[in-house]
Design an enzyme around this catalytic site. Sequence first.
Site, PDB file in Angstrom:
ATOM      1  N   GLY A 209     -17.146   7.420  18.351  1.00 47.60           N
ATOM      2  CA  GLY A 209     -16.493   8.049  19.512  1.00 47.60           C
ATOM      3  C   GLY A 209     -15.518   7.117  20.219  1.00 47.60           C
TER       4      GLY A 209
ATOM      5  CD  GLU B 127      -7.482   8.182  22.604  1.00 44.67           C
ATOM      6  OE1 GLU B 127      -7.169   9.223  23.206  1.00 44.67           O
ATOM      7  OE2 GLU B 127      -8.274   7.340  23.088  1.00 44.67           O
TER       8      GLU B 127
ATOM      9  N   GLY C 182     -15.951   4.194  24.357  1.00 47.57           N
ATOM     10  CA  GLY C 182     -17.312   4.710  24.214  1.00 47.57           C
ATOM     11  C   GLY C 182     -17.698   5.552  25.420  1.00 47.57           C
TER      12      GLY C 182
ATOM     13  CB  ILE D 186     -13.015  -4.132  32.040  1.00 44.67           C
ATOM     14  CG1 ILE D 186     -13.427  -4.243  30.573  1.00 44.67           C
ATOM     15  CG2 ILE D 186     -12.994  -5.491  32.706  1.00 44.67           C
ATOM     16  CD1 ILE D 186     -12.507  -5.144  29.751  1.00 44.67           C
TER      17      ILE D 186
ATOM     18  CE  LYS E  53      -6.757   2.572  26.637  1.00 44.37           C
ATOM     19  NZ  LYS E  53      -7.563   2.175  25.487  1.00 44.37           N
TER      20      LYS E  53
END
Length: 422
Positions: free
Chosen positions: A181, A184, A297, A130, A199
Site C-alpha cells: 500500500g 500510488e 503506508g 514525519i 511534494k
Amino acid sequence: MQTTTNINIGLVGFGVVGKGLYDVLQRTPALQATVKKICIKHLNKKRILDNSIFTHHFYDLLKDDTINVIVELIDDAEVAYQIVKASLQKGKAVVSANKKMIAAHFKELMELQKTHNVAFLYEASCCAGIPVIRNLEEYYDNDLLSQIRGIINGSTNFILTKITEEGLSFKEALQLAQAAGFAESDPTLDIEGHDAANKLTILAPHAFGTIINTQNILYTGITSIKKQDALYANEKGCTIKLVAHAKKISHTELAVLILPQLVKKEDDLYNVKNEFNALETESFFADKHFFKGKGAGAYPTAAAVLSDISALRYGYKYEYKKMKITTQLNVGNNYFVQVIVSADDVTKIKESSFLKIEEWHSENNYVRIRGTISALHLKENEWWKKEGVSLLLNVKAFDVAASKKIKQGEFNNNLLNVTNTN
Ligand code: HSE
C-alpha cells in the site's frame, strides 16, 4: 473552526489511508472526532462498516451543516480539487493528503482559505508520518533556511533498497511496494519522480516562502537505474537514493532538483531505507536538522491526518509566514552538477553537453562518463532520460567551482577535459 467546536468529519475516500484513519480515530477517543458520513465511489463493494454511513454523493456531506471538517483521501486529483474547493467555499475546514492536487492548485487553495477564513491542512501530503510541513512553517521563520534535502517518496526508496540490498528485480520490488500500500494506484507517479516533484512543490512555500511550479523542477525518477549503476555505487562505497533538493543559490534563485544520487555511508540519508523518508534542513544559526520517519503506508499517513484534525481543535491554520518576510525566489537552473551518466550505446550520450569530463569508461557496449554538466542543459534536454541512459548525481552534487568560474567568465568551450580510464 472555533476552538470549542466538536469535530464532525465528512470523510471522502475509504481506501488504504481512509480505512487507516477510521481505525486510528476509533483508537483515539480523547480527540472526540466522529466520522459522520463517508463518501465513496463504489457503493456496492463489501464494507467493514454499516452501509448507512456511506454515500455516493459528495453533496450529502457538503449540505450537512453538522459536518464541519472534510477529510479528503481520494486518488483522483481533479475530483479532489472540486471537493476541496467546494468545501472551503462552504466554510468547512479541510484536511487532505492529495499531493498532486495541492501542488497543481497551490496558490488558489491558499487564497481560498484566506478568503473564506477557514483552515486547509495537508501534513499527510508530504513524508506521511514525519511532521515536516508544520515544522518548516512554524520553526524556521527567523533562522531562515538555506536548503532542504531528503528522500520524500517511500515507494522509490523501498524499491531501491530491495534492489540494492536484497537483489530483487525492479518489477518484484515494485509489486511488493504496491502490495504494502505504499505505491500510488498509478505507480508511474512514484517511479518517474512525479510524486516527489509534487511534494517538493508543496514543501517549497513552507520552507522558503516561494510558490513554485512543478514543471520548473529538474527531476526524474528511478526507472533508468540499471544493475551496473548499483554495482558502480557499491564499488564507490555508496548507495543510490532518489534525492530531492531545494537550495538557495543566490538572493533571488532557488535550485530545485530531484535526481537519483550516489549517497555515501557518512551521509545521514544512507541509512534511510525501505519506505522511510527523511528531510535534512539547513539554516544559518541552527545548522542542520534531520527528520526521519515512515513516508508511506496506512497508519503513518493516517497519523499525519489525525494530527491535522487535532490541530483544527485549537484553530490552527497555515499562515504562510515566509511569504510575508522574505523576498520571493525564482526557480533557477544557473548552476552546475557533477554527474555519472551511463548508456548501453555511446551515441546516446551527448558528450558535447559536458562542461568537463573527469572519467570515461567503456566496456563492450556499455559506456560511463563522470563529469560536470549544466543544470540548465539537463532541464532543457531530454537525451539523458531516454531508454538505455541513466544519470546519477555524484556524491557532491553541486559543482560550486564550475559555477563560480562560469560567473567569472573563466570557462570557455576548450575546457572539455576527457580522461579515458579504460
Ligand atoms: N506513493 C507515496 C510514496 C505515498 O510512496 O511516497 C506517500 O505519499
